[in-house]
Design a protein around this motif. Structure first.
Motif, PDB file in Angstrom:
ATOM      1  N   LEU A  59     -34.646 -11.504-133.018  1.00  0.00           N
ATOM      2  CA  LEU A  59     -36.297 -10.519-132.491  1.00  0.00           C
ATOM      3  C   LEU A  59     -36.464  -9.323-131.060  1.00  0.00           C
ATOM      4  N   VAL A  60     -36.405  -8.434-131.282  1.00  0.00           N
ATOM      5  CA  VAL A  60     -36.229  -6.905-130.783  1.00  0.00           C
ATOM      6  C   VAL A  60     -37.542  -7.313-130.400  1.00  0.00           C
ATOM      7  N   PRO A  61     -38.391  -7.223-128.817  1.00  0.00           N
ATOM      8  CA  PRO A  61     -39.358  -6.665-128.769  1.00  0.00           C
ATOM      9  C   PRO A  61     -39.832  -4.790-128.706  1.00  0.00           C
ATOM     10  N   ASP A  62     -41.171  -4.351-128.529  1.00  0.00           N
ATOM     11  CA  ASP A  62     -41.306  -3.451-128.680  1.00  0.00           C
ATOM     12  C   ASP A  62     -41.502  -3.347-127.139  1.00  0.00           C
ATOM     13  N   GLY A  63     -40.470  -2.099-127.189  1.00  0.00           N
ATOM     14  CA  GLY A  63     -40.369  -2.459-125.223  1.00  0.00           C
ATOM     15  C   GLY A  63     -40.716  -1.175-123.957  1.00  0.00           C
ATOM     16  N   GLY A  64     -40.733  -1.359-123.260  1.00  0.00           N
ATOM     17  CA  GLY A  64     -41.883  -1.077-121.985  1.00  0.00           C
ATOM     18  C   GLY A  64     -40.930   0.130-121.898  1.00  0.00           C
ATOM     19  N   GLN A  65     -39.632   0.291-122.266  1.00  0.00           N
ATOM     20  CA  GLN A  65     -38.618   1.313-121.769  1.00  0.00           C
ATOM     21  C   GLN A  65     -38.186   1.036-122.738  1.00  0.00           C
ATOM     22  N   ASP A  66     -36.751   1.538-122.924  1.00  0.00           N
ATOM     23  CA  ASP A  66     -35.038   1.432-123.879  1.00  0.00           C
ATOM     24  C   ASP A  66     -34.850   0.504-123.368  1.00  0.00           C
ATOM     25  N   ASN A  67     -34.200  -0.700-124.107  1.00  0.00           N
ATOM     26  CA  ASN A  67     -33.769  -1.300-123.862  1.00  0.00           C
ATOM     27  C   ASN A  67     -32.439  -1.362-124.299  1.00  0.00           C
ATOM     28  N   THR A  68     -31.248  -1.687-123.931  1.00  0.00           N
ATOM     29  CA  THR A  68     -29.565  -1.576-124.329  1.00  0.00           C
ATOM     30  C   THR A  68     -29.546  -3.685-124.732  1.00  0.00           C
ATOM     31  N   TYR A  69     -28.765  -3.528-125.921  1.00  0.00           N
ATOM     32  CA  TYR A  69     -28.460  -4.988-125.807  1.00  0.00           C
ATOM     33  C   TYR A  69     -26.964  -4.819-125.901  1.00  0.00           C
ATOM     34  N   THR A  70     -26.116  -6.012-125.710  1.00  0.00           N
ATOM     35  CA  THR A  70     -24.759  -5.731-125.247  1.00  0.00           C
ATOM     36  C   THR A  70     -24.058  -7.065-126.141  1.00  0.00           C
ATOM     37  N   LEU A  71     -23.054  -6.834-126.631  1.00  0.00           N
ATOM     38  CA  LEU A  71     -23.094  -7.528-127.690  1.00  0.00           C
ATOM     39  C   LEU A  71     -21.979  -8.247-126.618  1.00  0.00           C
ATOM     40  N   PRO A  72     -20.804  -9.677-126.938  1.00  0.00           N
ATOM     41  CA  PRO A  72     -19.716  -9.950-126.366  1.00  0.00           C
ATOM     42  C   PRO A  72     -19.195  -9.039-127.416  1.00  0.00           C
ATOM     43  N   ALA A  73     -17.901  -9.447-126.712  1.00  0.00           N
ATOM     44  CA  ALA A  73     -16.123  -9.037-127.613  1.00  0.00           C
ATOM     45  C   ALA A  73     -16.842  -9.350-128.762  1.00  0.00           C
ATOM     46  N   PRO A  74     -15.751  -8.515-129.661  1.00  0.00           N
ATOM     47  CA  PRO A  74     -15.396  -9.340-131.128  1.00  0.00           C
ATOM     48  C   PRO A  74     -14.648 -10.452-131.627  1.00  0.00           C
ATOM     49  N   ILE A  75     -15.218 -11.496-132.231  1.00  0.00           N
ATOM     50  CA  ILE A  75     -14.437 -13.073-132.683  1.00  0.00           C
ATOM     51  C   ILE A  75     -15.056 -12.669-134.680  1.00  0.00           C
TER      52      ILE A  75
END
Length: 169
Positions: A59-75
């Protein structure tokens, strides 16, 4: 290790985890966790892990700023499903990036344009795009699946007045 075949349902009082075991070191890597509830991501940059986030609704919130979500190395087989959890259209962006420029997105998302009254598709180039920016979303449901140790498959939809954008990091 032997294979097990079940003819009835598998029951667990907790969760089920899909893991891989390194043939050289014996190290166990969690790929997907099934059965846990959704994960509410924080309003800030977040580095995701397979053990905590793969196989669960994010669940991604209504951000107070631009947010970056970094994935782990692909498996192969890891699954990350992102949904917008804000109560109104967001004034900021959500960026979902791979861990680096050697991990790419293949596929695209459908844009449901709320001010242009149109539907269109936005695709990655499949060879270098490692970032997607979900611009000022009113909603989204985006799924990212690990294909192998290099690439992620991406698909879903984004509702916004501004098209999402794939880019290199």
């Amino acid at each position: 290790m032997a294979n097990s075949t079940f003819t009835g349902p598998i029951r667990s009082e907790s969760t089920l985890k899909t893991v891989s075991k390194s043939s050289s070191t014996g190290a166990i890597t969690e790929i997907v966790t099934l059965g846990d509830g959704p994960v509410s991501l924080s309003d800030g940059n977040v580095t995701l892990t397979n053990a905590t986030h793969s196989g669960r609704f994010l669940l991604v919130p209504d951000g107070g700023q631009d947010n970056t979500y970094t994935l782990p190395a692909p498996i192969a087989g890891s699954v990350f499903r992102f949904g917008y959890a804000g109560g109104a259209a967001d004034a900021t962006d959500a960026l979902i990036i791979t861990p680096g420029n050697t991990n790419f997105y293949i596929g695209g998302v459908t844009l449901l344009d709320t001010d242009g009254d149109s539907i269109s598709s936005v695709f990655s180039n499949g060879s270098s795009n490692s970032s997607i920016q979900l611009n000022v979303p009113a909603g989204f449901d985006v799924t990212i699946v690990g294909l192998n140790t290099t690439n992620y498959q991406i698909f879903g939809n984004v509702t916004s007045t501004t098209a999402p954008a794939f880019a290199d990091q």
